[in-house]
Design a protein around this motif. Structure first.
Motif, PDB file in Angstrom:
ATOM      1  N   ALA A   1      50.633  10.317 -72.399  1.00  0.00           N
ATOM      2  CA  ALA A   1      50.257   9.944 -71.353  1.00  0.00           C
ATOM      3  C   ALA A   1      49.872  10.532 -70.050  1.00  0.00           C
ATOM      4  N   ALA A   2      50.867  12.022 -70.330  1.00  0.00           N
ATOM      5  CA  ALA A   2      50.095  12.942 -69.070  1.00  0.00           C
ATOM      6  C   ALA A   2      49.036  13.770 -69.842  1.00  0.00           C
ATOM      7  N   ALA A   3      48.507  13.320 -70.697  1.00  0.00           N
ATOM      8  CA  ALA A   3      47.812  14.322 -71.622  1.00  0.00           C
ATOM      9  C   ALA A   3      45.844  13.461 -70.630  1.00  0.00           C
ATOM     10  N   ARG A   4      46.258  12.159 -70.452  1.00  0.00           N
ATOM     11  CA  ARG A   4      45.233  10.840 -70.185  1.00  0.00           C
ATOM     12  C   ARG A   4      45.076  10.978 -68.955  1.00  0.00           C
ATOM     13  N   GLU A   5      46.005  11.138 -68.265  1.00  0.00           N
ATOM     14  CA  GLU A   5      45.909  12.002 -66.548  1.00  0.00           C
ATOM     15  C   GLU A   5      45.344  13.448 -66.490  1.00  0.00           C
ATOM     16  N   ALA A   6      45.453  13.935 -66.860  1.00  0.00           N
ATOM     17  CA  ALA A   6      45.138  15.175 -66.919  1.00  0.00           C
ATOM     18  C   ALA A   6      43.396  15.157 -67.737  1.00  0.00           C
ATOM     19  N   PHE A   7      43.259  14.636 -68.143  1.00  0.00           N
ATOM     20  CA  PHE A   7      41.652  13.606 -68.277  1.00  0.00           C
ATOM     21  C   PHE A   7      40.940  13.109 -67.182  1.00  0.00           C
TER      22      PHE A   7
ATOM     23  N   PRO B   1      47.907  17.066 -62.262  1.00  0.00           N
ATOM     24  CA  PRO B   1      47.498  15.339 -62.930  1.00  0.00           C
ATOM     25  C   PRO B   1      48.522  15.053 -62.916  1.00  0.00           C
ATOM     26  N   LYS B   2      48.849  13.447 -62.591  1.00  0.00           N
ATOM     27  CA  LYS B   2      49.928  13.112 -62.485  1.00  0.00           C
ATOM     28  C   LYS B   2      50.055  10.865 -63.057  1.00  0.00           C
ATOM     29  N   GLY B   3      51.055  10.377 -63.016  1.00  0.00           N
ATOM     30  CA  GLY B   3      50.809   9.364 -63.149  1.00  0.00           C
ATOM     31  C   GLY B   3      52.056   8.102 -63.711  1.00  0.00           C
ATOM     32  N   ASN B   4      52.106   7.063 -63.514  1.00  0.00           N
ATOM     33  CA  ASN B   4      52.574   6.401 -64.500  1.00  0.00           C
ATOM     34  C   ASN B   4      52.141   6.372 -65.761  1.00  0.00           C
ATOM     35  N   LEU B   5      54.272   5.917 -66.412  1.00  0.00           N
ATOM     36  CA  LEU B   5      53.409   6.010 -68.169  1.00  0.00           C
ATOM     37  C   LEU B   5      52.927   4.613 -68.175  1.00  0.00           C
ATOM     38  N   MET B   6      52.488   5.228 -69.459  1.00  0.00           N
ATOM     39  CA  MET B   6      51.282   3.833 -70.009  1.00  0.00           C
ATOM     40  C   MET B   6      52.101   3.346 -71.523  1.00  0.00           C
ATOM     41  N   LYS B   7      52.364   1.876 -71.737  1.00  0.00           N
ATOM     42  CA  LYS B   7      52.627   1.066 -72.666  1.00  0.00           C
ATOM     43  C   LYS B   7      51.319   1.438 -73.223  1.00  0.00           C
ATOM     44  N   ARG B   8      52.026   1.679 -74.695  1.00  0.00           N
ATOM     45  CA  ARG B   8      51.223   2.180 -76.023  1.00  0.00           C
ATOM     46  C   ARG B   8      51.507   3.634 -76.635  1.00  0.00           C
ATOM     47  N   LEU B   9      51.581   4.789 -75.146  1.00  0.00           N
ATOM     48  CA  LEU B   9      51.575   5.495 -75.346  1.00  0.00           C
ATOM     49  C   LEU B   9      52.613   6.645 -75.375  1.00  0.00           C
TER      50      LEU B   9
ATOM     51  N   ARG C   1      36.960  21.680 -69.541  1.00  0.00           N
ATOM     52  CA  ARG C   1      36.673  20.810 -68.730  1.00  0.00           C
ATOM     53  C   ARG C   1      35.288  20.198 -68.347  1.00  0.00           C
ATOM     54  N   LEU C   2      35.459  18.738 -68.764  1.00  0.00           N
ATOM     55  CA  LEU C   2      34.614  18.529 -68.477  1.00  0.00           C
ATOM     56  C   LEU C   2      34.461  18.266 -66.915  1.00  0.00           C
ATOM     57  N   GLU C   3      32.807  18.080 -67.298  1.00  0.00           N
ATOM     58  CA  GLU C   3      32.065  18.315 -65.984  1.00  0.00           C
ATOM     59  C   GLU C   3      32.572  16.290 -64.980  1.00  0.00           C
ATOM     60  N   ARG C   4      32.349  15.341 -66.580  1.00  0.00           N
ATOM     61  CA  ARG C   4      31.654  13.508 -65.774  1.00  0.00           C
ATOM     62  C   ARG C   4      33.461  13.362 -66.458  1.00  0.00           C
ATOM     63  N   PHE C   5      34.736  12.625 -65.800  1.00  0.00           N
ATOM     64  CA  PHE C   5      35.720  12.195 -65.661  1.00  0.00           C
ATOM     65  C   PHE C   5      35.366  11.549 -64.423  1.00  0.00           C
ATOM     66  N   PRO C   6      36.932   9.928 -64.610  1.00  0.00           N
ATOM     67  CA  PRO C   6      37.233   8.657 -63.514  1.00  0.00           C
ATOM     68  C   PRO C   6      37.144   9.057 -62.325  1.00  0.00           C
ATOM     69  N   GLU C   7      38.019  10.209 -61.849  1.00  0.00           N
ATOM     70  CA  GLU C   7      37.896  10.664 -60.972  1.00  0.00           C
ATOM     71  C   GLU C   7      37.235  11.602 -59.859  1.00  0.00           C
TER      72      GLU C   7
ATOM     73  N   GLN D   1      57.687   9.189 -64.071  1.00  0.00           N
ATOM     74  CA  GLN D   1      56.017   9.625 -64.334  1.00  0.00           C
ATOM     75  C   GLN D   1      56.447  10.030 -65.399  1.00  0.00           C
ATOM     76  N   VAL D   2      54.847  10.748 -65.386  1.00  0.00           N
ATOM     77  CA  VAL D   2      54.506  11.520 -66.331  1.00  0.00           C
ATOM     78  C   VAL D   2      53.304  12.887 -65.649  1.00  0.00           C
ATOM     79  N   GLY D   3      53.585  13.902 -66.015  1.00  0.00           N
ATOM     80  CA  GLY D   3      52.135  14.955 -65.581  1.00  0.00           C
ATOM     81  C   GLY D   3      51.977  15.958 -66.083  1.00  0.00           C
ATOM     82  N   ALA D   4      51.032  16.943 -66.091  1.00  0.00           N
ATOM     83  CA  ALA D   4      50.142  17.659 -67.161  1.00  0.00           C
ATOM     84  C   ALA D   4      50.234  19.064 -65.878  1.00  0.00           C
ATOM     85  N   LEU D   5      50.749  19.812 -66.409  1.00  0.00           N
ATOM     86  CA  LEU D   5      50.279  21.097 -66.295  1.00  0.00           C
ATOM     87  C   LEU D   5      49.488  21.658 -66.825  1.00  0.00           C
ATOM     88  N   PRO D   6      48.376  21.428 -66.429  1.00  0.00           N
ATOM     89  CA  PRO D   6      46.632  22.188 -67.242  1.00  0.00           C
ATOM     90  C   PRO D   6      46.923  23.789 -67.169  1.00  0.00           C
TER      91      PRO D   6
END
Length: 151
Positions: free
Chosen positions: A51-57, A38-46, A99-105, A8-13
Motif C-alpha cells: 500500500a505504501a508503494a502504491r501511494e509512492a506511485f 507519500p502516505k495514505g490509508n491501508l488498502m484492502k487486499r494489499l 520516476r514516471l512523468e505521468r502519475f495520478p496526482e 496509515q502507511v508511508g514510503a520513504l523513497p
C-alpha cells in the motif's frame, strides 16, 4: 469529542545520486503545501508495504522495490470538517528505480529530490524529520547498495 487514531502507511523513497549522495523524494501535501513523504490509508487486499508503494506511485510517480517491514513511525494530525484525526504512519523504505512523468496526482503536488540535510530543512513535522535523518544515517552507514536491502 473523542480522539481517533488512524493507522496509515508511508514510503520513504530514496536513491543515491551520481556522486553517491543519498537523496529522498518528497512531495507537497494537497491542502497546506507542506513537504511530506507519500502516505495514505491501508488498502484492502494489499499488504501494508505494498500500500505504501502504491501511494509512492500515485502521489510521486516513484517505482521500485520497497522493504517489507517499517523502519519507524511518526504521527500527524489530519483535519476533517468538525473533527481532527490523529494518524500513526508506518514508514517503509523504497529504493526508487524510476520516476514516471505521468502519475495520478501529478497535477496536485510538487515532487522533488532533496539531500537529507535539505529535506530536514523543509520537513515541518519534527517526528518525520527525525525519522528521515535516522533512517538515512542507517542506510548510509550500512555500506550496502539499496538493491541489497530488498534481496
Amino acid at each position: 469529542m473523542g480522539v481517533t487514531i488512524r493507522p496509515q502507511v508511508g514510503a520513504l523513497p530514496v536513491r543515491f545520486d551520481e556522486d553517491g549522495t543519498l537523496e529522498v523524494l518528497l512531495i507537497t501535501s494537497r491542502r497546506s503545501g507542506k513537504w511530506i513523504i507519500p502516505k495514505g490509508n491501508l488498502m484492502k487486499r494489499l499488504a501494508p508495504h505494498h500500500a505504501a508503494a502504491r501511494e509512492a506511485f500515485e502521489e510521486a510517480g516513484a517505482v521500485g522495490p520497497i522493504e517489507g517491514r517499517p523502519r519507524g513511525y511518526y504521527r500527524h494530525r489530519k483535519r476533517k470538517p468538525r473533527r481532527q484525526l490523529r494518524c500513526r504512519v508506518a514508514v517503509y523504505v523504497m529504493a526508487v528505480e524510476q520516476r514516471l512523468e505521468r502519475f495520478p496526482e501529478r497535477e496536485e503536488r510538487a515532487v522533488r529530490w532533496f539531500t537529507v540535510d535539505d529535506a530536514r530543512g523543509v520537513i515541518r513535522n519534527r517526528r518525520l524529520r527525525e525519522l528521515v535523518a535516522r533512517v538515512s544515517a542507517e542506510l548510509v552507514s550500512s555500506g550496502r547498495a539499496l538493491d541489497e536491502l530488498f534481496a
